[in-house]
Write an enzyme that holds these catalytic residues in place. Sequence first.
Site, short mmCIF file in Angstrom:
data_model
loop_
_atom_site.label_atom_id
_atom_site.label_comp_id
_atom_site.label_asym_id
_atom_site.label_seq_id
_atom_site.Cartn_x
_atom_site.Cartn_y
_atom_site.Cartn_z
N HIS A 410 0.76 -1.33 -0.06
CA HIS A 410 -0.21 0.03 -0.12
C HIS A 410 0.84 1.28 0.14
O HIS A 410 0.12 2.33 -0.14
CB HIS A 410 -1.06 0.21 1.03
CG HIS A 410 -2.50 0.30 1.01
ND1 HIS A 410 -2.54 1.50 -0.04
CD2 HIS A 410 -3.53 0.17 1.45
CE1 HIS A 410 -3.80 1.74 0.04
NE2 HIS A 410 -4.39 1.26 0.75
N ASP A 414 -2.21 1.85 -4.95
CA ASP A 414 -3.58 2.30 -4.17
C ASP A 414 -4.26 1.16 -4.43
O ASP A 414 -4.21 0.26 -5.68
CB ASP A 414 -3.79 3.65 -4.81
CG ASP A 414 -2.94 4.65 -4.50
OD1 ASP A 414 -2.15 4.71 -3.47
OD2 ASP A 414 -2.75 5.62 -5.34
#
Length: 438
Positions: A410, A414
């Site tokens: 992450h 995204d």
Amino acid sequence: MARFTFKLPDIGEGISEAEIVAWHVAVGDRVEEDQSLADMMTDKATVEMESPVAGVVVEIAGAVGDQVSIGAPLVVIETEGEVASPAAEPATLEAENPGVEEVAAKPSPLRGEGLGEGSEPRREVGLGETPAPHPSPLPEGERESASHTASTPVLASPAVRARAKDLNVDLTAIRVPEGERIRHADLDAYLRYNAGQGYHAPHAARARDDEQVRVIGMRRRIAENMAAAKRHIPHFTYVDEIDVTALEDMRADLNAHRGERPKLTLLPLLIVAMCRTLPDFPMLNARYDDEAGVVTRAGRVHVGMATQTDAGLTVPVIRDAQDRNVWQLATEIARLAGAARANKLTPQELGGGTITVTSLGPLGGIATTPVINRPEVAIIGPNKIVERPVFRGDDIVRAKLMNLSISCDHRVVDGWDAASYVQALKKYLETPVLLFAD
């Protein structure tokens, strides 16, 4: 008589030490030139050490699981004549290798101390290993043809050894080609052959004694790598359902007309789809150096292929997957999988991946949350294909459905990017003719 000190050579670029994962000799053993001494594991591969001289082993450097520095003594061999060994260095392992003094300070089953006449050195048990069972008589008519296995080390994984012990099967009675490991399939064949000759496998479950085993070898590497990945990477996983009915029909047609080419599984078709879609999602085909704060978006697709072996999980790399067609991918997948299970992968075949695929095949379950192969930033996991009724307009039809999981870093990827990428993959997998279109 002379003593030859065999020092651990440089077995990999940038490697400062290696772990002892198996001894093939013990103190007092006679060895010949080029005979295997030990298996040493680095971060990249397991390498077999061979003796450059003939003689008798008088000292060895510690136990299974110990680390040995590059250039430190590994084995001392007493030879019958003078050999080319550095005369200025004493032929001793003590104080030259970190951790050896500690091993020497206590009785070690690998050093041969305290062995009476006719005794055999005991072998330390690694993770999942159990001592070999007591020999049992070979079936009549097989003693002569199988006798060679009794005088050579039995090659088998810890899991096979443990299962053979539970079944009270002597592994030396199972015949396999010289130099090959005994596998579960060989054990199954032995049980079937002896089913009518008085052998009865246990039926009732029974309690077993607790067992403490050292986390060593590949299992230690897996533990360290998985812990580092979860410690450093904030994972998230996205799962979507894909209708692979048309893909499976096409795969069946291709296999029916494959001729001499390898049989296709889902994996090479999935990799073709990945290579088609990754140019539009360069943030997924990447490696993240978090210490330097640099993401390298790879221009080529080097696919890591998570492969289960008897020793544990390993990840060989299919290099330049974007340049291979589906048949070439199938051939390379089979080659790398075979090399992984035979423990013959080279360091070059284990490094440099840019994205990884992991699959449990028919055991794939409903969904998975795979752990990223650091320093990569994404890993894809196809799950089990199941048949279910689905609506197509007003009709209910039978369809083959598969969930596809993707775990991402992450810090780099995204959630929108991961979901968009899976949708792009889905288009190719649900309309498989696009895989072969220009």
